[in-house]
Design an enzyme around this catalytic site. Structure first.
Site, mmCIF file in Angstrom:
data_model
loop_
_atom_site.group_PDB
_atom_site.id
_atom_site.type_symbol
_atom_site.label_atom_id
_atom_site.label_comp_id
_atom_site.label_asym_id
_atom_site.label_seq_id
_atom_site.Cartn_x
_atom_site.Cartn_y
_atom_site.Cartn_z
ATOM 1 N N SER A 53 -65.294 37.596 -68.197
ATOM 2 C CA SER A 53 -65.381 37.619 -69.610
ATOM 3 C C SER A 53 -65.548 35.996 -70.722
ATOM 4 O O SER A 53 -65.309 36.031 -71.060
ATOM 5 C CB SER A 53 -63.719 38.178 -70.031
ATOM 6 O OG SER A 53 -63.044 37.323 -70.040
ATOM 7 N N TYR A 57 -73.053 36.547 -70.919
ATOM 8 C CA TYR A 57 -72.767 37.641 -71.700
ATOM 9 C C TYR A 57 -71.665 38.510 -72.191
ATOM 10 O O TYR A 57 -70.943 39.069 -73.042
ATOM 11 C CB TYR A 57 -73.750 38.633 -71.688
ATOM 12 C CG TYR A 57 -75.346 38.443 -72.069
ATOM 13 C CD1 TYR A 57 -75.681 38.616 -73.329
ATOM 14 C CD2 TYR A 57 -76.352 37.103 -71.439
ATOM 15 C CE1 TYR A 57 -77.002 38.205 -73.764
ATOM 16 C CE2 TYR A 57 -77.373 36.998 -71.694
ATOM 17 C CZ TYR A 57 -77.463 37.489 -73.018
ATOM 18 O OH TYR A 57 -79.041 37.275 -73.418
ATOM 19 N N ASP A 114 -59.805 37.966 -58.607
ATOM 20 C CA ASP A 114 -61.094 37.733 -58.426
ATOM 21 C C ASP A 114 -60.987 39.613 -58.555
ATOM 22 O O ASP A 114 -60.518 40.260 -58.086
ATOM 23 C CB ASP A 114 -60.803 37.629 -56.565
ATOM 24 C CG ASP A 114 -61.576 38.413 -55.936
ATOM 25 O OD1 ASP A 114 -63.084 38.683 -56.806
ATOM 26 O OD2 ASP A 114 -62.049 38.770 -54.667
ATOM 27 N N ALA A 115 -62.190 39.325 -59.424
ATOM 28 C CA ALA A 115 -62.726 40.698 -59.810
ATOM 29 C C ALA A 115 -63.139 42.024 -58.894
ATOM 30 O O ALA A 115 -63.055 43.261 -58.892
ATOM 31 C CB ALA A 115 -63.493 40.766 -60.951
ATOM 32 N N ALA A 144 -71.090 37.949 -62.779
ATOM 33 C CA ALA A 144 -72.420 37.537 -62.310
ATOM 34 C C ALA A 144 -71.924 36.226 -61.169
ATOM 35 O O ALA A 144 -71.203 35.328 -61.154
ATOM 36 C CB ALA A 144 -72.880 36.884 -62.921
ATOM 37 N N TYR A 232 -80.538 41.921 -67.128
ATOM 38 C CA TYR A 232 -81.078 41.919 -67.912
ATOM 39 C C TYR A 232 -82.100 42.114 -66.605
ATOM 40 O O TYR A 232 -82.478 42.119 -65.649
ATOM 41 C CB TYR A 232 -81.227 40.064 -67.049
ATOM 42 C CG TYR A 232 -82.465 39.745 -67.655
ATOM 43 C CD1 TYR A 232 -82.474 39.587 -69.472
ATOM 44 C CD2 TYR A 232 -83.216 38.519 -67.114
ATOM 45 C CE1 TYR A 232 -83.897 38.197 -69.534
ATOM 46 C CE2 TYR A 232 -84.116 37.752 -67.320
ATOM 47 C CZ TYR A 232 -84.590 37.683 -68.992
ATOM 48 O OH TYR A 232 -85.641 37.628 -68.688
ATOM 49 N N TYR A 242 -88.014 38.068 -59.933
ATOM 50 C CA TYR A 242 -86.333 38.627 -60.121
ATOM 51 C C TYR A 242 -86.595 40.328 -60.363
ATOM 52 O O TYR A 242 -86.120 40.809 -58.893
ATOM 53 C CB TYR A 242 -86.593 37.852 -61.964
ATOM 54 C CG TYR A 242 -84.978 38.008 -62.476
ATOM 55 C CD1 TYR A 242 -84.362 37.011 -62.284
ATOM 56 C CD2 TYR A 242 -84.995 39.056 -63.611
ATOM 57 C CE1 TYR A 242 -82.294 37.119 -62.740
ATOM 58 C CE2 TYR A 242 -83.375 39.324 -63.654
ATOM 59 C CZ TYR A 242 -82.610 38.516 -63.689
ATOM 60 O OH TYR A 242 -80.557 39.008 -63.593
ATOM 61 N N LYS A 251 -80.737 45.445 -58.997
ATOM 62 C CA LYS A 251 -80.302 45.738 -60.470
ATOM 63 C C LYS A 251 -81.493 47.432 -60.375
ATOM 64 O O LYS A 251 -80.108 48.057 -61.854
ATOM 65 C CB LYS A 251 -81.710 45.474 -60.907
ATOM 66 C CG LYS A 251 -81.095 43.539 -61.426
ATOM 67 C CD LYS A 251 -79.963 43.244 -62.498
ATOM 68 C CE LYS A 251 -79.288 41.618 -62.499
ATOM 69 N NZ LYS A 251 -78.628 41.388 -63.663
ATOM 70 N N THR A 282 -77.498 30.285 -69.561
ATOM 71 C CA THR A 282 -76.352 30.408 -68.362
ATOM 72 C C THR A 282 -75.854 30.276 -67.289
ATOM 73 O O THR A 282 -77.215 29.472 -67.089
ATOM 74 C CB THR A 282 -76.002 32.155 -68.975
ATOM 75 O OG1 THR A 282 -77.178 33.183 -66.902
ATOM 76 C CG2 THR A 282 -76.199 32.777 -69.640
#
Length: 405
Positions: A53, A57, A114-115, A144, A232, A242, A251, A282
């Protein structure tokens, strides 16, 4: 008290300090840019969990959710406190977001940790039970990170930014020690060994699924629960490194995880999607080869038509809270990047990309905008901030105990 003058010092696109007042102003400006909530969005304050958070984004999702959708709930990030150096920029941004949430009467708890760890998942589950009525309406996943430790095995994985199959020759934008721009040709070596598996383990859907499944197992998901992983896809110009590279494999795993979660949530009329966002500068994107050059060229093509993250996340929350079916593509993805991938935009960008050299990059790309964006990631180059004035750096983490009065 720990006041001092903070000047920007960087190694490439990484700054060693952050400016608290600049970070605060940027958060306030983002909040102020959010349109007032429509009456249909304010009938009930939904309970939301935003993971990741404090930046990019994820930060936009938190601010837009609070200001537009009137969410309450929990925000999770991982930031360093002030010490010998300033705190990380995300620390200061979180403090500013929490103050605005409190001022507007939003009951939002901000957790630092730590998520990826199950201990954080258990802490969030207990908070949802004790403070938010045991009901979660939305979960937005925007983590990220360069590495992840799997809580089941204790194995730590590290992501890689590499093409798959063969080396890839491409262009990148750098600035020398005097700040002069240079367009360099680089060769990115291909993935080897377990590079793909390592990247998928960090950036794929495993942790997102672990969050949803653990909360579901504790019966904390409300009827109609919605979850989205922010992601993304990007342009054909950058796809070799990417979308068709190791990150692209992650992804694809994220998208497969969305389909699997969507099936699981059918019993509570829930839904899981990936939200494909448009390009932005970012802290994570500047680490990707080609992205600096790409975004600087993209802004030169689009100017004010380039949609900032906060506007994209307002669109996301509006779709979530409208009560109508989501607008999805043929792969089941929610697309917020159509402005970037419009054929005329990509044609103009490709032309500039092919032409770009050190001698003409100042004409083809919006370098001043890009520099400002990078500085603002750390609270610098913010209009209205006096950077020659001492500022308090010892800003406390938001109090997680007391709800707003």
């Amino acid at each position: 008290m720990s006041e001092r003058v903070i000047t920007p010092r960087s190694r490439g696109f990484l700054f060693v300090d952050s400016h608290p007042a600049g970070c605060q102003r940027l958060v306030h400006d983002a909040w102020a840019s959010v349109p007032a909530a429509a009456p249909t969005l304010t009938e009930r304050e939904p309970v939301a969990l935003v993971i990741g958070s404090s930046a990019g984004y994820g930060l936009a999702a938190t601010i837009a959710g609070l200001a537009r959708a009137r969410i309450r709930g929990i925000a999770v990030c991982f930031e360093k406190p002030p010490g010998r150096r300033t705190a990380t920029a995300g620390w200061y941004r979180t403090a500013a977001t929490a103050e605005l949430a409190r001022r507007h009467g939003r009951d939002m708890v901000f957790l630092n940790g730590d998520a990826f760890a199950d201990a954080m998942k258990q802490r969030v589950a207990q908070l949802l039970t004790d403070r938010f009525g045991g009901r979660l309406d939305y979960l937005l996943y925007a983590v990220a990170a360069p590495r992840r430790t799997d809580p089941s095995t204790g194995v730590t994985y590290a992501s890689q930014l590499k093409p798959i199959g063969a080396p890839h020759r491409t262009k990148t934008l750098v600035f020398d020690e005097r700040g002069a721009p240079k367009v360099k040709e680089i060769v990115v070596p291909p993935a080897q060994g377990d590079d793909i598996a390592q990247t998928v383990a960090v950036m794929g859907g495993a942790d997102w699924a672990r969050w949803v499944n653990q909360l579901a197992d504790r019966r904390l998901l409300a009827e109609g629960f919605t979850t989205a992983a922010l992601t993304y896809i990007g342009s054909p110009t950058t796809e070799a490194v990417y979308r068709r590279g190791t990150i692209g494999a992650a992804k694809a795993d994220l998208e497969e995880t969305a389909r699997s979660l969507n099936d699981r949530l059918g019993g509570i009329a829930g839904r899981a999607v990936t939200s494909v966002n448009g390009a932005a500068v970012t802290q994570s994107s500047t680490a990707v080869p080609t992205i600096a050059l790409y975004t600087a060229l993209l802004h030169a093509v689009l100017g004010d038509a380039m949609v900032p993250p906060i506007e994209q996340l307002v669109q996301l929350w509006d779709q979530f809270t409208s009560g109508r079916p989501l607008t999805l593509d043929d792969e089941g993805r929610l697309r917020l990047d159509t402005w970037e991938l419009a054929p005329p935009v990509q044609a103009a960008l490709t032309s500039r990309w092919n032409e770009a050299t050190t001698s003409n990059i100042s004409r083809l790309a919006d370098l001043e905008w890009f520099r400002t964006q990078v500085h603002q990631l750390y609270g610098f180059a913010v209009p209205g901030i006096s950077y020659d004035v001492p500022v308090e750096t010892d800003v406390p983490w938001p109090d997680p105990v007391h709800p707003p009065s």
